[in-house]
Design an enzyme around this catalytic site. Structure first.
Site, mmCIF file in Angstrom:
data_model
loop_
_atom_site.group_PDB
_atom_site.id
_atom_site.type_symbol
_atom_site.label_atom_id
_atom_site.label_comp_id
_atom_site.label_asym_id
_atom_site.label_seq_id
_atom_site.Cartn_x
_atom_site.Cartn_y
_atom_site.Cartn_z
ATOM 1 N N GLU A 125 -7.617 82.329 -17.667
ATOM 2 C CA GLU A 125 -6.465 81.886 -16.888
ATOM 3 C C GLU A 125 -6.512 82.554 -15.513
ATOM 4 O O GLU A 125 -6.052 83.689 -15.352
ATOM 5 C CB GLU A 125 -5.161 82.298 -17.591
ATOM 6 C CG GLU A 125 -4.970 81.646 -18.941
ATOM 7 C CD GLU A 125 -3.488 81.564 -19.301
ATOM 8 O OE1 GLU A 125 -3.006 80.444 -19.514
ATOM 9 O OE2 GLU A 125 -2.813 82.604 -19.334
ATOM 10 N N SER A 139 -1.718 75.939 -14.821
ATOM 11 C CA SER A 139 -1.262 74.655 -14.280
ATOM 12 C C SER A 139 -1.896 73.443 -14.972
ATOM 13 O O SER A 139 -2.198 72.437 -14.323
ATOM 14 C CB SER A 139 -1.472 74.592 -12.765
ATOM 15 O OG SER A 139 -0.654 75.550 -12.121
ATOM 16 N N GLU A 198 0.763 87.810 -16.872
ATOM 17 C CA GLU A 198 2.103 88.312 -16.518
ATOM 18 C C GLU A 198 2.334 89.695 -17.124
ATOM 19 O O GLU A 198 3.021 90.526 -16.551
ATOM 20 C CB GLU A 198 3.163 87.295 -16.953
ATOM 21 C CG GLU A 198 3.171 86.097 -15.997
ATOM 22 C CD GLU A 198 3.420 84.752 -16.641
ATOM 23 O OE1 GLU A 198 3.997 84.702 -17.744
ATOM 24 O OE2 GLU A 198 3.012 83.736 -16.049
ATOM 25 N N GLY A 211 1.248 78.793 -13.100
ATOM 26 C CA GLY A 211 2.596 78.456 -12.627
ATOM 27 C C GLY A 211 2.658 78.071 -11.156
ATOM 28 O O GLY A 211 3.737 77.986 -10.574
ATOM 29 N N HIS A 264 -1.874 88.622 -21.454
ATOM 30 C CA HIS A 264 -1.521 87.538 -20.528
ATOM 31 C C HIS A 264 -1.342 88.127 -19.126
ATOM 32 O O HIS A 264 -0.874 89.256 -18.982
ATOM 33 C CB HIS A 264 -0.230 86.846 -20.983
ATOM 34 C CG HIS A 264 0.079 85.640 -20.170
ATOM 35 N ND1 HIS A 264 0.703 85.727 -18.943
ATOM 36 C CD2 HIS A 264 -0.214 84.328 -20.360
ATOM 37 C CE1 HIS A 264 0.794 84.512 -18.427
ATOM 38 N NE2 HIS A 264 0.247 83.649 -19.266
ATOM 39 N N ASN A 269 2.556 78.126 -24.402
ATOM 40 C CA ASN A 269 3.130 79.438 -24.111
ATOM 41 C C ASN A 269 4.459 79.201 -23.397
ATOM 42 O O ASN A 269 4.475 78.817 -22.233
ATOM 43 C CB ASN A 269 2.157 80.236 -23.221
ATOM 44 C CG ASN A 269 2.764 81.538 -22.740
ATOM 45 O OD1 ASN A 269 3.790 81.992 -23.263
ATOM 46 N ND2 ASN A 269 2.137 82.152 -21.739
ATOM 47 N N TRP A 270 5.540 79.417 -24.148
ATOM 48 C CA TRP A 270 6.860 79.116 -23.568
ATOM 49 C C TRP A 270 7.387 80.242 -22.677
ATOM 50 O O TRP A 270 8.441 80.107 -22.069
ATOM 51 C CB TRP A 270 7.867 78.813 -24.692
ATOM 52 C CG TRP A 270 7.651 77.482 -25.335
ATOM 53 C CD1 TRP A 270 6.779 76.506 -24.941
ATOM 54 C CD2 TRP A 270 8.340 76.959 -26.485
ATOM 55 N NE1 TRP A 270 6.874 75.414 -25.769
ATOM 56 C CE2 TRP A 270 7.827 75.668 -26.727
ATOM 57 C CE3 TRP A 270 9.326 77.457 -27.330
ATOM 58 C CZ2 TRP A 270 8.269 74.868 -27.776
ATOM 59 C CZ3 TRP A 270 9.781 76.661 -28.383
ATOM 60 C CH2 TRP A 270 9.256 75.379 -28.608
ATOM 61 N N LYS A 271 6.696 81.371 -22.665
ATOM 62 C CA LYS A 271 7.126 82.509 -21.836
ATOM 63 C C LYS A 271 8.583 82.852 -22.142
ATOM 64 O O LYS A 271 9.015 82.704 -23.268
ATOM 65 C CB LYS A 271 6.883 82.202 -20.352
ATOM 66 C CG LYS A 271 5.456 81.686 -20.123
ATOM 67 C CD LYS A 271 5.060 81.638 -18.680
ATOM 68 C CE LYS A 271 3.640 81.094 -18.585
ATOM 69 N NZ LYS A 271 3.078 81.198 -17.265
HETATM 70 P P1 PGA Z 1 1.216 77.402 -16.528
HETATM 71 O O1 PGA Z 1 1.052 78.750 -17.374
HETATM 72 O O2 PGA Z 1 0.644 76.286 -17.378
HETATM 73 O O3 PGA Z 1 2.696 77.264 -16.309
HETATM 74 O O4 PGA Z 1 0.445 77.572 -15.270
HETATM 75 C C1 PGA Z 1 -0.069 78.991 -18.177
HETATM 76 C C2 PGA Z 1 0.034 80.340 -18.824
HETATM 77 O O5 PGA Z 1 0.514 81.277 -18.173
HETATM 78 O O6 PGA Z 1 -0.345 80.526 -19.986
#
Ligand code: PGA
Length: 268
Positions: A185, A231, A115, A191, A113, A24-26
């Site tokens: 998650e 993470s 976010e 993150g 997700h 997931n490159w966001k």
């Molecule tokens: P992260 O993000 O590996 O940077 O913690 C995971 C995600 O949000 O899918």
């Protein structure tokens, strides 16, 4: 309908050996960045251990989908999107439809997700509509669930995740459940560099598995891939992957580096 079964070599059967790793490159990577990622990543595929039993999906930002589609066309990599709107078309400024994603080669779509839930205010109800729309369009929804730190500290983690599953999977049939991927998650692990331990994750994954079995049936609940995200890196990927109910990984930050991501896939 064949897209629904890209994951499942038999008709909807999760092979106990197969795993799925999703990047997931966001909101990172232009089309140019994506091309340079694949120039470095694709040659590394040949070195990945056990590649045949690993399905690898990359979810770039929308504006890099076409470039990624071209870059991976002669590989076994698959393309995912980070979000999708649930209506087919119309006056929804800024949104993106299933048809647009399919035209760009997308087969998987993240839904809910954290976010999107916590920064952009998505509710279980909206996410449910998205999951249904993704399935209707023969793509694979990757439904993300997870509790916040204060919820975990109050002992509410399972209640929160259980409610998210119920809310987001409304209207899904027993037959279509195995076409959904669930990603656990924990919000506090995304993150932050503070991953859940493999035992904490396995405890939640087994709760998710049991909830799916109760909500649907043993047969379809057992077929669902449940991925861990939060993470994930080269140091912890192997630990997670050993757990019986962890069927793959959803990788954010560490998937932006071709070398790190290839190593995570090897270790998974
Ligand atoms: P992260 O993000 O590996 O940077 O913690 C995971 C995600 O949000 O899918």
């Amino acid at each position: 309908m064949s897209n629904n079964f890209i994951l499942f070599s038999g008709a909807g059967t999760r092979s106990m050996k197969d795993i799925i790793v999703i990047a997931n490159w966001k909101m990172n990577s232009t089309a140019r960045d994506a091309n340079s990622f694949f120039r470095s990543f694709i040659p590394r595929l040949a070195e990945i251990q056990g590649l045949a039993s690993k399905r690898i999906v990359v979810c770039p930002p929308f504006t890099a989908l076409h470039a990624c589609h071209r870059a991976i066309s002669s590989t076994r990599l698959q393309l995912g999107a980070q979000d999708m709107y649930f209506e087919d078309k119309g006056a929804f400024t800024g949104e993106i439809s299933a048809e647009m994603l399919k035209e760009s080669g997308v087969k998987f779509v993240l839904a809910g997700h954290s976010e999107r839930r916590h920064i952009l205010g998505e509710t279980d109800e909206t996410i449910n509509k998205k999951v249904l729309a993704i399935l209707k369009n023969s793509m694979v929804p990757v439904l993300c669930v997870g509790e916040k730190l204060e919820e975990r500290e109050k002992g509410l983690a399972k209640k929160i995740v259980g409610d998210q599953l119920k809310g987001c999977l409304k209207g899904i049939t027993n037959d279509s459940l195995p076409k959904v991927i669930v990603a656990y998650e924990p919000v506090w692990a995304i993150g932050t560099g503070k991953n859940a331990t493999s035992n904490e994750a396995e405890e939640m994954h087994s709760f998710i598995r049991n909830s799916l079995v109760k909500m649907f049936s043993k047969q379809s609940g057992n077929k669902v891939y449940i991925l861990y995200g939060g993470s994930v890196n080269r140091g912890n990927a192997a630990e997670f992957s050993k757990m019986p109910n962890i069927n793959g990984l959803l990788v954010g930050g560490a998937s932006l580096d071709a070398g790190h991501f290839a190593e995570i896939i090897s270790l998974a």
